[in-house]
Scaffold this active site. Structure first.
Site, PDB file in Angstrom:
ATOM      1  CB  THR A 116      -0.932   0.157   1.217  1.00 37.09           C
ATOM      2  OG1 THR A 116      -1.528   1.376   1.469  1.00 37.09           O
ATOM      3  CG2 THR A 116      -0.019  -0.169   2.710  1.00 37.09           C
ATOM      4  CE1 TYR A 140      -3.514  -2.334   5.012  1.00 29.19           C
ATOM      5  CE2 TYR A 140      -3.589   0.127   4.304  1.00 29.19           C
ATOM      6  CZ  TYR A 140      -3.637  -1.411   4.040  1.00 29.19           C
ATOM      7  OH  TYR A 140      -3.871  -1.578   2.764  1.00 29.19           O
TER       8      TYR A 140
END
Ligand code: UDP
Length: 326
Positions: A116, A140
């Site tokens: 990501t 995350y």
């Protein structure tokens, strides 16, 4: 040829299974259904299981002898990761370690990984390319960066070959609406906006209007899920050709603010988006836009559907077509 698809019952994984199947592969979905939907598994066998269950993974590798792994399974909510980081380190990091060890032991050494842009963190006015230093500002992003480190080390020690894709904001749905985006609870901007338009939920809350951007709201680079999964097939071919490990950003280089997404949402649906302005969401970066064309130049990736209107229109069609049931 079997490809093990972890998270194949989820949003991106289910689209990848459709693309794999269309390209002649058999996608074997491995998913614990924590956030995925069994109804989304339509293109190959389904095996329920958890990433942290090593015995189960060993069984799956032995039974299917996959030629490669596409690893989508992960928790992926920035806000949740800030409230409960342990969940992210356990599921994403410890789970991926278990999967990698099982893959290496089984001799399955081609690995496509979903990472990501959240691994970059907040870099004001810096173009984000694959060489930008990774300083995630939420758990995350930190969990995904840790897995990238693991892939690098497993590559050096065990000959694991990995193609890592750093996704920007994935949006849209299968234009045929066989699969689409459905999270419970939903936290993503475009589905929340479409639900607000349909009166299925309250007004959309804009998370922060005081960012240092043209209109004060966060800017993101949206990429169509169909284009994204197309890149994964190119990544698989890259590995099959023995071209080694490589990292690619997947974004288009165009940034849209939350307000611009809402304006486009109104244009596509023909209805104003009901909204309220709220405080910032902890962990959100101001601006995440890809400044790289490496995927285009090296993989030959050509995003075809990643314009905002088409992404919202495809999502809108899927939203109106219905959802999965547990
Ligand atoms: N966002 C928002 N309201 C919402 C959900 C998201 O204003 O109800 C904003 C969020 O702050 C971010 C952008 O929309 O700037 C995209 O958020 P999303 O959760 O869809 O993806 P993320 O960028 O966190 O991966």
């Amino acid at each position: 040829m079997n490809v093990l698809v972890t998270g194949g019952a989820g949003y991106i994984g289910s689209h990848a299974c459709k693309a794999l199947s269309a390209a002649g592969y058999t996608p074997v979905t491995y998913d614990n259904l924590a956030t995925g939907w069994q109804d989304a598994v339509k293109f190959g066998p389904f095996e329920k299981g958890d990433l942290t269950d090593r015995d189960r993974l060993d069984q799956i590798f032995a039974a299917y002898r996959p030629a490669a792994v596409m690893h989508f399974a992960a928790l992926s909510q920035v806000g949740e990761s800030m409230r409960d980081p342990g969940l992210y380190w356990h599921n994403n990091v410890a789970g991926s370690l278990c999967l990698l060890q099982a893959a290496v032991q089984a001799g399955c050494l081609d690995f496509v990984f979903s990472s990501t842009c959240a691994t970059y963190g907040d870099h004001d006015n810096v173009v984000l390319d694959e060489t930008t230093p990774q300083h995630p500002i939420n758990a995350y992003g930190a969990s995904k960066r840790a897995i990238e480190d693991m892939l690098r080390d497993f590559g050096a020690a065990y000959g694991l070959n990995s193609v890592t894709f750093r996704y920007f904001n994935v949006a849209g749905a299968d234009p045929e609406a066989e699969v689409g985006e459905f999270h419970r609870p939903e936290t993503h901007l475009i589905p929340l906006m479409l639900d607000a338009v349909r009166g299925k939920r309250d007004a959309l809350t804009i998370f922060g209007t005081d960012y240092d951007t043209a209109d004060g709201t966060c800017v993101r680079d949206y990429v169509h899920v169909m284009d994204l999964v197309e890149a994964h097939l190119l990544g698989l071919a890259w590995l099959e050709e023995g071209r080694g490990s490589r990292v690619f950003n997947l974004g288009t280089g165009a940034g849209f603010s939350v307000r611009e997404v809402m304006d486009q949402g109104a244009a596509v649906t023909g209805c104003e988006v009901p909204f309220v302005e709220g405080p910032r969401r902890p962990g959100d970066c101001t601006r995440l836009v890809s400044g790289s064309s490496r995927a285009e130049s090296e993989l030959g990736w050509r995003p075809r559907r990643s314009n905002l209107a088409e992404m919202i229109a495809d999502a809108w069609r899927w939203h109106q077509a219905g959802h999965y049931e547990k």
